[in-house]
Scaffold this active site. Structure first.
Site, PDB file in Angstrom:
ATOM      1  N   ASP A 168      79.667  53.898  50.693  1.00 53.22           N
ATOM      2  CA  ASP A 168      78.581  53.036  51.182  1.00 53.22           C
ATOM      3  C   ASP A 168      79.031  51.808  51.974  1.00 53.22           C
ATOM      4  OD1 ASP A 168      76.274  54.437  50.245  1.00 53.22           O
ATOM      5  OD2 ASP A 168      76.811  53.845  48.204  1.00 53.22           O
ATOM      6  N   ASP A 192      73.735  60.862  54.020  1.00 52.56           N
ATOM      7  CA  ASP A 192      73.567  59.407  54.169  1.00 52.56           C
ATOM      8  C   ASP A 192      74.775  58.763  54.857  1.00 52.56           C
ATOM      9  OD1 ASP A 192      72.540  60.725  51.900  1.00 52.56           O
ATOM     10  OD2 ASP A 192      72.050  58.883  50.858  1.00 52.56           O
ATOM     11  N   ARG A 222      64.162  61.479  52.817  1.00 47.77           N
ATOM     12  CA  ARG A 222      65.044  60.383  53.252  1.00 47.77           C
ATOM     13  C   ARG A 222      66.369  60.919  53.784  1.00 47.77           C
ATOM     14  NH1 ARG A 222      64.597  57.245  49.313  1.00 47.77           N
ATOM     15  NH2 ARG A 222      66.617  57.057  48.280  1.00 47.77           N
ATOM     16  N   TRP A 254      67.972  60.007  57.239  1.00 44.01           N
ATOM     17  CA  TRP A 254      69.359  59.559  57.462  1.00 44.01           C
ATOM     18  C   TRP A 254      69.984  60.413  58.573  1.00 44.01           C
ATOM     19  CZ3 TRP A 254      69.382  55.054  55.789  1.00 44.01           C
ATOM     20  CH2 TRP A 254      69.203  54.657  54.459  1.00 44.01           C
TER      21      TRP A 254
HETATM   22  N1  GLY Z   1      71.934  56.299  50.184  1.00 52.27           N
HETATM   23  C1  GLY Z   1      71.256  56.406  48.952  1.00 52.27           C
HETATM   24  C2  GLY Z   1      69.816  56.637  49.089  1.00 52.27           C
HETATM   25  O1  GLY Z   1      69.305  56.853  50.176  1.00 52.27           O
HETATM   26  O2  GLY Z   1      69.135  56.593  48.065  1.00 52.27           O
END
Ligand code: GLY
Length: 371
Positions: free
Chosen positions: A92, A152, A224, A228
């Protein structure tokens, strides 16, 4: 899109943030609110950079010293976090250190911030596996149960491109490009839907199987994750100009848009198209930014950009918090992990961030986002 409407929404978001700034003096909101209120938290999560990123955007928007001062105070806690290795054994690094420290360097020239962001880039680079050619997302390096990449991570690669630019060390870029190629060849399915994560064989590096962590199932599409993909591919195209990205970006984007409900705020997983399941408004906000970046990079035309405007209008009209309401977040109805029981139908820090980034992109068409 009515730029005045976007500006009013941006002013509204800034007012809410400024009103509650005192709650987080010396601290950070956690990833998601609880019953609409972010409690006080520390700089330990993958989301802390989004809060500092908000500070930088509101400073750029208003030039009010309070936002810059708060962001600059945060910088020390980011370096401390790296030094003490709190929540940094993961991929991250762009979310955490790109939006806080690399952004600080870009905006103010802070050498301390630049050094911190470069240390974070080193940390990210160290998660690369030759066997499989990818950056391991979570957990102990080489652990077979965590020998996987996640979609992500496309958003964390810009930190490596930036590090290559400022140091002249091309190894950051090479690592990013190798991971990008592996991710594009695995997490994106033939119909342009996406896996959340993808496993590899630790012995041979061979690709094994797609799996989800936050979605409904291994064969569904976590909205999500798809977002991403859209935003991540656009940002990676900005740095690589790889000619094989545009058709993939168009397919992934079209898939997302085709699976939206009537009010254009995504359900948390595209397995759901109607009914009472929670929304993940953050997926729609991330997608707006991905389309606006894609448009800037020549990846789409007017029809797609019009969709981004419509989504953003819906978020402003029906999902944005109002100053007179009780909460201390910006974008309502976001969902962190539905089946994990985490942050369901709440504010999320990244939802607030991308909603604000989308507004900044509309109000200031030449504005350089921090990725
Ligand atoms: N990158 C972690 C999430 O989107 O929850």
């Amino acid at each position: 899109m009515d730029a005045d409407k976007a500006r009013r929404a941006l002013d509204g978001a800034m007012t809410i943030t400024e009103t509650h700034l005192g709650d987080f003096t010396g601290g950070f909101p956690p990833p998601a609110s609880k019953n609409g209120i972010y409690p006080k938290g520390e700089n330990t999560e993958w989301t802390a950079g989004f809060y500092t990123g908000l500070m930088w955007m509101f400073w750029e928007h208003s030039m009010r010293p309070i936002f810059r001062e708060t962001a600059e105070r945060h910088l020390v806690s980011f370096r401390d976090r790296l030094d003490r290795r709190v929540g940094v054994d993961n991929h991250d690094m762009g979310f955490v250190f790109g939006l806080s420290c690399a952004a600080a360097y870009k905006l103010t020239g802070s050498v301390f911030a630049k050094e911190t962001a470069l240390l974070a880039a080193d940390n990210l680079k160290s998660r690369f596996h030759e066997k499989g050619q990818f950056l391991q997302a979570w957990g102990k390096m080489g652990d077979p149960s965590e020998y996987r990449l996640i979609i992500d991570c496309l958003l964390n690669l810009p930190l490596l491109y930036w590090a290559a630019e400022v140091t002249g060390d091309n190894s950051y870029r090479v690592t990013a490009e190798r991971h990008l190629e592996t991710a594009r060849n695995t997490v994106i399915r033939e119909d342009f839907s996406t896996h959340h994560t993808f496993y590899f064989d630790p012995e041979t590096g061979a690709p094994l199987r797609g799996a989800t962590k936050q979605g409904y199932s291994d064969t569904s599409t976590w909205s999500r994750g798809q977002a991403w993909g859209i935003c991540g591919l656009a940002l990676n195209y900005k740095y690589t100009k790889d000619p094989s990205i545009p058709p993939q970006w168009a397919g992934v984007t079209e898939y997302f848009l085709r699976h939206l409900p009537g009010d254009l705020a995504a359900y948390w997983d595209f397995h759901f198209r109607e009914g009472d399941e929670p929304r993940d408004s953050s997926a729609s906000a991330i997608t707006v930014c991905g389309i606006l970046e894609g448009y800037r990079q020549g990846l789409c035309g007017k029809e797609t950009i019009e969709m981004a405007y419509k989504i953003l209008e819906s978020l402003i009209d029906s999902y944005a918090a109002r100053a007179e309401e009780a909460g201390n977040g910006l974008l309502k109805h976001s969902t962190y992990g539905r089946l994990l029981g985490a942050g369901i139908d709440e504010f999320t820090l990244w939802g607030d961030y991308f909603y604000t980034e989308a507004l900044m992109r509309i109000v200031y068409p030449d504005w350089a986002a921090y990725w």
